[in-house]
Scaffold this active site. Structure first.
Site, mmCIF file in Angstrom:
data_model
loop_
_atom_site.group_PDB
_atom_site.id
_atom_site.type_symbol
_atom_site.label_atom_id
_atom_site.label_comp_id
_atom_site.label_asym_id
_atom_site.label_seq_id
_atom_site.Cartn_x
_atom_site.Cartn_y
_atom_site.Cartn_z
ATOM 1 N N LEU A 139 0.783 -1.164 -0.100
ATOM 2 C CA LEU A 139 -0.059 0.058 0.076
ATOM 3 C C LEU A 139 0.624 1.272 -0.005
ATOM 4 C CD1 LEU A 139 -2.698 -1.139 2.614
ATOM 5 C CD2 LEU A 139 -2.975 -1.022 0.361
ATOM 6 N N ASP A 140 0.595 2.259 -0.645
ATOM 7 C CA ASP A 140 1.194 3.415 -0.600
ATOM 8 C C ASP A 140 1.639 3.951 0.990
ATOM 9 O OD1 ASP A 140 1.286 3.573 -3.280
ATOM 10 O OD2 ASP A 140 -0.208 5.196 -3.354
ATOM 11 N N ARG A 141 2.481 4.675 1.190
ATOM 12 C CA ARG A 141 2.727 5.060 2.618
ATOM 13 C C ARG A 141 1.514 5.829 3.283
ATOM 14 N NH1 ARG A 141 7.460 9.478 3.425
ATOM 15 N NH2 ARG A 141 6.144 10.616 2.407
#
Length: 336
Positions: A139-141
């Site tokens: 997942l993106d940060r």
């Protein structure tokens, strides 16, 4: 020459993944260059980034000066017992094959430039008497929510295959096959799409930005890869904001963020893809209690049965900033 012995918890991962874990600031391009020149070796032999390392093997690295950089990045920070206690609180589901956690907003999954703490540093805290769990997707940060970890190499291989083929091949029909991972995201967006239910079919490509030397994902009708997103408006406020349910039917990088921006409904707080409240004309949002940070949450994941196990269906509660925003805007959030 510096020698690093591969530890048990780094067993059977790619060599480039090992460098990301242990030297998160070391540029990938520089790693590729030194491997081609034979400056970095595995058990004394020339290696490639795709080679898998095994516990007990030795990575040979020349000194920093020989490698052409001022300072080798420092090894990852060792997590504390308090860190491990914290990550164990994120567990939503656990069986013999997988662990599913609720990844918090702002935590990177893996290390990189300027990243001092990431989920990969904390995985020893999720061993539960077995081997170190393995990352099988990202997942993106700044995207929160359900994230799946494999507890065995066999489960990792099965899950990686499911995630890599998680979308449909070619141009899909609307019917979903039973043998795929089904992901559902919730997002707060600027505006409200019409029609309120539908699909976004726009090919995506990673391209250089005109205003900088950096790259980002953009719609590219000529050379982009096919990408499809199913969407539904759950609730909206005067067409200024909408609570959206998003389902990526393909797995392209930043797909949901780019697709929503492309239909003029960027995700709130997504400055990279036009989601700043000021850009969308909702400059009064801050006064309403909406933080100008990314409002994208991996709400639910459904995984087909693995190796004689059962189908997994897990949902993650909202992060505080999104729950607060929905409450401030009076949007009706489903309980399930």
């Amino acid at each position: 020459m510096t020698e690093h012995t591969i530890r048990e918890d780094d067993n059977d991962i790619r060599l480039d993944r090992w460098f990301k874990r242990n030297y998160p600031g070391f540029p990938h391009a520089l790693l590729e260059k030194h491997l081609r020149k034979g400056l970095i070796k595995l058990d004394g032999k020339k290696a490639k980034t795709s080679d898998r390392v095994l516990a007990g093997q030795v990575v040979n690295c020349p000194d920093a000066a020989v490698m052409g950089i001022a300072d080798m990045p420092k090894p990852k920070r060792k997590a504390s017992e308090e860190d491990y206690e914290q990550v164990r609180k994120w567990v939503l589901y656990k069986d013999e094959n997988v662990i599913v956690i609720n990844k918090p907003y702002g935590l990177a999954v893996q290390g990189g430039t300027k990243i001092t703490r990431c989920l990969d540093d904390l995985l020893d805290g999720l061993m539960f008497g077995a081997s170190r769990p393995k990352l099988v997707h990202r997942l993106d940060r700044d995207t929160s929510g359900v994230l799946v970890l494999a507890r065995t190499s066999k489960a990792a291989a099965s899950l990686s295959k499911l995630f890599s083929g998680g979308g449909y091949a070619g141009r899909p029909s609307d019917k979903r096959p039973e043998s795929r991972i089904d992901k559902t995201y919730w997002a707060l967006v600027n505006g409200s799409p019409l029609p309120p239910v539908g699909y976004i079919d726009l090919p995506l490509n990673k391209m250089a930005r005109e205003d900088s030397d950096r790259e980002q994902v953009m719609v590219d009708e000529e050379e982009g890869k096919y990408a499809r997103t199913e969407y539904r408006v759950i609730d909206s406020l005067a067409r200024k904001f909408a609570l959206m349910e998003l389902r990526p039917l393909t797995g392209r990088m930043h797909q949901l963020r780019v697709h929503m921006a492309a239909i003029d409904c960027p995700i709130v707080g997504d400055h990279k893809y036009g989601g700043s409240q000021q850009v969308a004309g909702n400059s009064d949002a801050g006064a309403l209690g909406v933080e100008d940070i990314l409002h994208l949450h991996a709400r639910r994941i459904v995984i087909p049965a693995l190796a004689g196990g059962k189908k997994i269906d897990v949902s993650a509660p909202l992060p505080a900033h999104m729950a607060n925003s929905f409450r401030a805007l009076g949007l009706d959030v489903p309980k399930k």
